[in-house]
Design an enzyme around this catalytic site. Structure first.
Site, PDB file in Angstrom:
ATOM      1  N   GLU A  15       7.641   1.008   5.046  1.00 38.69           N
ATOM      2  CA  GLU A  15       7.075  -0.016   5.919  1.00 38.69           C
ATOM      3  C   GLU A  15       7.288  -1.370   5.243  1.00 38.69           C
ATOM      4  O   GLU A  15       7.116  -1.483   4.032  1.00 38.69           O
ATOM      5  CB  GLU A  15       5.568   0.244   6.109  1.00 38.69           C
ATOM      6  CG  GLU A  15       4.876  -0.781   6.987  1.00 38.69           C
ATOM      7  CD  GLU A  15       3.377  -0.501   7.169  1.00 38.69           C
ATOM      8  OE1 GLU A  15       2.804   0.279   6.387  1.00 38.69           O
ATOM      9  OE2 GLU A  15       2.787  -1.076   8.102  1.00 38.69           O
TER      10      GLU A  15
ATOM     11  N   HIS B 158       4.010   7.163   3.743  1.00 41.08           N
ATOM     12  CA  HIS B 158       4.938   6.031   3.602  1.00 41.08           C
ATOM     13  C   HIS B 158       4.454   5.085   2.513  1.00 41.08           C
ATOM     14  O   HIS B 158       3.313   5.170   2.077  1.00 41.08           O
ATOM     15  CB  HIS B 158       5.123   5.280   4.926  1.00 41.08           C
ATOM     16  CG  HIS B 158       3.908   4.580   5.452  1.00 41.08           C
ATOM     17  ND1 HIS B 158       3.020   5.173   6.324  1.00 41.08           N
ATOM     18  CD2 HIS B 158       3.421   3.338   5.230  1.00 41.08           C
ATOM     19  CE1 HIS B 158       2.057   4.313   6.624  1.00 41.08           C
ATOM     20  NE2 HIS B 158       2.270   3.191   5.974  1.00 41.08           N
TER      21      HIS B 158
ATOM     22  N   HIS C  92       0.832  -1.211   0.000  1.00 45.18           N
ATOM     23  CA  HIS C  92       0.000   0.000   0.000  1.00 45.18           C
ATOM     24  C   HIS C  92       0.859   1.250   0.000  1.00 45.18           C
ATOM     25  O   HIS C  92       2.050   1.203   0.302  1.00 45.18           O
ATOM     26  CB  HIS C  92      -0.963   0.041   1.196  1.00 45.18           C
ATOM     27  CG  HIS C  92      -0.309   0.036   2.542  1.00 45.18           C
ATOM     28  ND1 HIS C  92      -0.050  -1.104   3.253  1.00 45.18           N
ATOM     29  CD2 HIS C  92       0.133   1.056   3.331  1.00 45.18           C
ATOM     30  CE1 HIS C  92       0.511  -0.794   4.401  1.00 45.18           C
ATOM     31  NE2 HIS C  92       0.644   0.507   4.486  1.00 45.18           N
TER      32      HIS C  92
HETATM   33 CO    CO Z   1       1.169   1.392   6.296  1.00 45.33          CO
END
Ligand code: CO
Length: 134
Positions: free
Chosen positions: A130, A79, A7
């Site tokens: 991440e 992020h 994502h």
């Molecule tokens: Co995230």
């Protein structure tokens, strides 16, 4: 080591308004809001064919995205999340290569119920990364 893009996360000052923009203006499928107190955010997922966009709003006193929104009050890309097969193997390889893992260095359970880690943006082209074990 990296697999799919899981994502892209966008920090927003008003989650309801942001969700409405994606749903009503862009015609996207948007999940109901989900509070993640251990991460200091409330999130909605925008479901796309090949990945997701997460809209994240601060939750609680010490939200990790509060400072970001002070600098970017309209919101912004916060992020990106890459999938890995084994988060401990990935972490150990990154740390051995000099990368900095945020927090205590141990995985936390992320928004999808899977282990996640965050890597210092200064080590990755100015982008907070991440990793999620999938
Ligand atoms: Co995230």
């Amino acid at each position: 080591m990296l697999k799919r893009l899981n994502h892209v996360a966008i920090a927003v000052p008003d989650l309801e308004a942001a969700a409405a923009t994606y749903r009503d203006v862009l015609g996207a499928t948007v999940s109901p809001p989900q509070a993640l107190p251990e991460h200091g955010v409330t999130v909605v997922f925008v479901e796309l064919g090949n990945t997701k966009v997460e809209l994240i709003e601060p939750l609680g006193e010490n939200s990790p995205i509060a400072g970001f929104l002070e600098k970017s009050p309209a919101g912004g890309m916060h992020h990106i999340c890459y999938e890995v097969d084994d988060i401990i193997v990935a972490r150990d390889r990154l740390v051995a290569g000099g990368a900095r893992v945020l927090g205590d260095g141990e995985p936390k359970t992320g928004a999808h119920g899977k282990p996640v880690l965050f890597l210092h943006p200064k080590d990755f082209c100015g982008t907070l990364v991440e990793l999620e074990e999938v």
